[in-house]
Design a protein around this motif. Structure first.
Motif, PDB file in Angstrom:
ATOM      1  N   SER A 128       0.818  -1.229  -0.155  1.00 13.29           N
ATOM      2  CA  SER A 128      -0.060   0.058   0.165  1.00 13.29           C
ATOM      3  C   SER A 128       0.917   1.245  -0.082  1.00 13.29           C
ATOM      4  O   SER A 128       2.178   1.103   0.353  1.00 13.29           O
ATOM      5  CB  SER A 128      -0.978  -0.071   1.113  1.00 13.29           C
ATOM      6  N   ALA A 129       0.151   2.377  -0.311  1.00 16.36           N
ATOM      7  CA  ALA A 129       0.994   3.658  -0.282  1.00 16.36           C
ATOM      8  C   ALA A 129       0.116   4.749   0.249  1.00 16.36           C
ATOM      9  O   ALA A 129      -1.069   4.426   0.115  1.00 16.36           O
ATOM     10  CB  ALA A 129       1.391   3.946  -1.642  1.00 16.36           C
ATOM     11  N   GLU A 130       0.693   5.709   0.926  1.00 19.26           N
ATOM     12  CA  GLU A 130      -0.169   6.717   1.356  1.00 19.26           C
ATOM     13  C   GLU A 130       0.218   8.183   0.965  1.00 19.26           C
ATOM     14  O   GLU A 130       1.528   8.180   0.751  1.00 19.26           O
ATOM     15  CB  GLU A 130       0.010   6.950   3.307  1.00 19.26           C
ATOM     16  N   LEU A 131      -0.386   8.959   0.849  1.00 25.65           N
ATOM     17  CA  LEU A 131      -0.327  10.398   0.312  1.00 25.65           C
ATOM     18  C   LEU A 131      -0.950  11.321   1.149  1.00 25.65           C
ATOM     19  O   LEU A 131      -1.998  11.283   1.714  1.00 25.65           O
ATOM     20  CB  LEU A 131      -0.750  10.551  -1.186  1.00 25.65           C
ATOM     21  N   VAL A 132      -0.002  11.976   1.725  1.00 26.27           N
ATOM     22  CA  VAL A 132      -0.474  13.104   2.652  1.00 26.27           C
ATOM     23  C   VAL A 132      -0.609  14.478   1.881  1.00 26.27           C
ATOM     24  O   VAL A 132       0.323  14.961   1.269  1.00 26.27           O
ATOM     25  CB  VAL A 132       0.669  13.450   3.745  1.00 26.27           C
TER      26      VAL A 132
ATOM     27  N   GLY B 207      -8.235  -0.300  -4.069  1.00 29.41           N
ATOM     28  CA  GLY B 207      -8.844   0.323  -3.461  1.00 29.41           C
ATOM     29  C   GLY B 207      -8.281   1.326  -2.743  1.00 29.41           C
ATOM     30  O   GLY B 207      -7.252   1.619  -2.542  1.00 29.41           O
ATOM     31  N   PHE B 208      -9.143   2.595  -2.417  1.00 29.65           N
ATOM     32  CA  PHE B 208      -8.507   3.354  -1.510  1.00 29.65           C
ATOM     33  C   PHE B 208      -9.379   3.934  -0.552  1.00 29.65           C
ATOM     34  O   PHE B 208     -10.551   3.949  -0.643  1.00 29.65           O
ATOM     35  CB  PHE B 208      -7.957   4.704  -2.755  1.00 29.65           C
ATOM     36  N   LYS B 209      -8.812   4.618   0.477  1.00 31.76           N
ATOM     37  CA  LYS B 209      -9.353   5.436   1.505  1.00 31.76           C
ATOM     38  C   LYS B 209      -9.016   6.818   1.639  1.00 31.76           C
ATOM     39  O   LYS B 209      -7.923   6.943   1.514  1.00 31.76           O
ATOM     40  CB  LYS B 209      -9.106   4.521   3.038  1.00 31.76           C
TER      41      LYS B 209
ATOM     42  N   MET C  23      -8.773   9.405   4.533  1.00 34.76           N
ATOM     43  CA  MET C  23      -8.941   9.647   6.270  1.00 34.76           C
ATOM     44  C   MET C  23      -8.486  11.005   6.451  1.00 34.76           C
ATOM     45  O   MET C  23      -7.598  11.690   5.734  1.00 34.76           O
ATOM     46  CB  MET C  23      -7.796   8.675   6.789  1.00 34.76           C
TER      47      MET C  23
ATOM     48  N   LEU D 107      -5.181   6.680   1.290  1.00 37.33           N
ATOM     49  CA  LEU D 107      -4.443   5.228   1.349  1.00 37.33           C
ATOM     50  C   LEU D 107      -4.914   4.446   0.219  1.00 37.33           C
ATOM     51  O   LEU D 107      -6.013   4.326  -0.112  1.00 37.33           O
ATOM     52  CB  LEU D 107      -5.092   4.505   2.790  1.00 37.33           C
TER      53      LEU D 107
ATOM     54  N   ALA E 273      -4.265   0.830  -1.633  1.00 41.11           N
ATOM     55  CA  ALA E 273      -3.812  -0.679  -1.341  1.00 41.11           C
ATOM     56  C   ALA E 273      -4.313  -1.587  -2.297  1.00 41.11           C
ATOM     57  O   ALA E 273      -5.406  -1.546  -2.880  1.00 41.11           O
ATOM     58  CB  ALA E 273      -4.565  -0.897   0.159  1.00 41.11           C
TER      59      ALA E 273
END
Lengths: 154, 292
Positions: free
Chosen positions: A59-63, A86-88, A90, A122, A124
């Protein structure tokens, strides 16, 4: 083509190995430009190539900061080799505001923002074993380019 | 030989994940997660992104700022930018000025700043971003702001993608940083010139959040030029420290017809004139180092 000089084989392998990352970058950029950018319209993208290669189970997260008074589209775009993604979205306390799984696997989400705030996106790829074909013997872990695009409306 | 080949492929797999600035990778056990659910437990790469100068300009325009070309970096300075980092930072600066001119529909300055950005992009070897075909598209759409903004946005994307594709991510970081700093410089100068400037000042105060992201993004690059810049940005961060953003949490709502969600949380930004003056001074100092 038959290679008669076996001494050439390592050289050829090395040439392929050296070319691989360049091809990977170009492939990911080309994919993002050709397949993803047009789908973001009429939103104006933020000018940054946010793409990476993910394998199943990664997974990867982008702020990112979203600004008050703007309308945004967040879109996730992946190569077909990744069967499911998929993505979330938050907030900074990791409270889920949007989950594509709850929206029939939506590829994008449009929203208005009333207060400037930090958010985490997020992305993933489910682990192998969570889709039917992954249970077959000898199935390789798949990987592919994933682009995350953020656009706003002026 | 096989070992070399395998090692190289391993490096390749690692490198391919570096197009976004990666901060950390964690491994976790997601064995118990629901089928196909997105888990936060699996390995995760963390990246940061910064609003483009086009978005920043759009925000301050909505807040009531007006156009004033005297605050922009003169294109006469372009011959001073000879190092790679100087060119990259000032490509960001001229890109921000180009955004400002185009959002405010200033056709002459738009052409001026496009030419300046093109010169620096060409010098950096990024010929695809500001090429002749882009120039023609700009000339043909000078009276159409929406098209103009879309074309400039494409040029930013091409610039960023070219640099990342060619393993020059740190140069890309400098372009992004130069654009944000110029956007902030222009915003602070316009705040001084705007009569009822409360909204413009609030938008400046909110950039405290983006500054954190910018510093986190730049820290991912190992480059002495970037280390200097991060040091300056950390001083700016100190100036932003007293700015307080307070949130009033409200649940989101979805418009039944358009299906668009609105995040109803509201905020108040507390920033005094003295705090703004310190922030403006720090930004001007950093910007002067870049454009001199």
């Amino acid at each position: 083509m038959i290679i008669k000089n076996h001494k050439l084989i390592p050289v050829i392998l090395l040439m392929f190995a050296l070319a691989a990352p360049i091809a990977s970058y170009a492939q990911c950029k080309g994919f993002a430009k050709r397949k993803c950018l047009p789908e973001l319209k009429p939103f104006i993208h933020n000018g940054q190539l946010n793409s990476t290669t993910l394998m199943e189970g990664e997974s990867a997260e982008l702020v990112i900061t979203f600004h008050a008074g703007q309308q945004y589209r967040v879109m996730v775009c992946a190569q077909q080799s990744l069967k499911k993604i998929g993505f979330k979205m938050m907030d900074i306390d990791r409270e889920v505001i949007f989950d594509s799984e709850e929206q029939a696997g939506a590829k994008y989400w449009d929203f208005n923002v009333n207060a400037t705030q930090q958010m985490i996106i997020l992305v993933a790829v489910p682990k192998p074993g969570k889709h039917a074909s992954a249970n077959l013997p000898g199935t390789l872990v798949q990987s592919g380019c994933v682009a995350l695009l953020v656009g706003f409306q002026d | 030989m096989a070992a070399v080949f395998l090692c190289y492929l391993a490096a390749c797999a690692s490198e391919s994940g570096q197009e976004m600035t990666e901060e950390s990778v964690d491994e976790g056990d997601a064995a118990t997660e629901e089928p196909n659910a997105i888990s936060e437990e699996v390995s995760s790469k963390i990246f940061y992104t910064i609003p483009s100068p086009l978005e920043l300009t759009s925000i301050i325009k909505k807040a009531g700022a007006k156009y004033d070309k005297s605050v922009l970096n003169s294109t006469d300075n372009i011959s001073s930018y000879v190092t790679q980092s100087g060119m990259a930072l000032n490509l960001g600066v001229y890109g921000a000025d180009l955004s400002y001119a185009s959002i405010f529909e200033q056709t002459q300055e738009t052409m001026h700043y496009f030419a300046a950005a093109k010169k620096l992009a060409d010098d950096l070897g990024i010929t695809s971003a500001f090429g002749e075909s882009t120039l023609t598209r700009i000339q043909n759409n000078l009276d159409n702001k929406d098209s103009l903004v879309a074309i400039i946005s494409d040029s930013y994307w091409e610039t960023d993608a070219y640099l990342k594709e060619n393993k020059q991510s740190s140069i890309s970081g400098l372009v992004v940083a130069g654009g944000w700093i110029e956007g902030m410089y222009v915003s602070t100068k316009l705040a001084e010139k705007t009569e009822n400037n409360t909204d413009v000042v609030s938008r400046i105060g909110e950039q405290k959040l983006t500054l954190d992201n910018l510093i986190s993004m730049l820290r991912g690059y190992e480059d002495p030029e970037i280390a200097d810049l991060v040091s300056d940005l950390n001083m700016l961060k100190e100036a932003f420290e007293p700015v307080v953003i307070t949130y009033s949490r409200q649940p989101p709502t979805v418009d039944a017809e358009s299906k668009v969600t609105t995040l109803n949380t509201t905020s108040t930004i507390n920033i005094t004139d003295e705090q703004l003056a310190v922030i403006s001074e720090k930004i001007e100092g950093i910007r002067t180092k870049i454009v001199k």
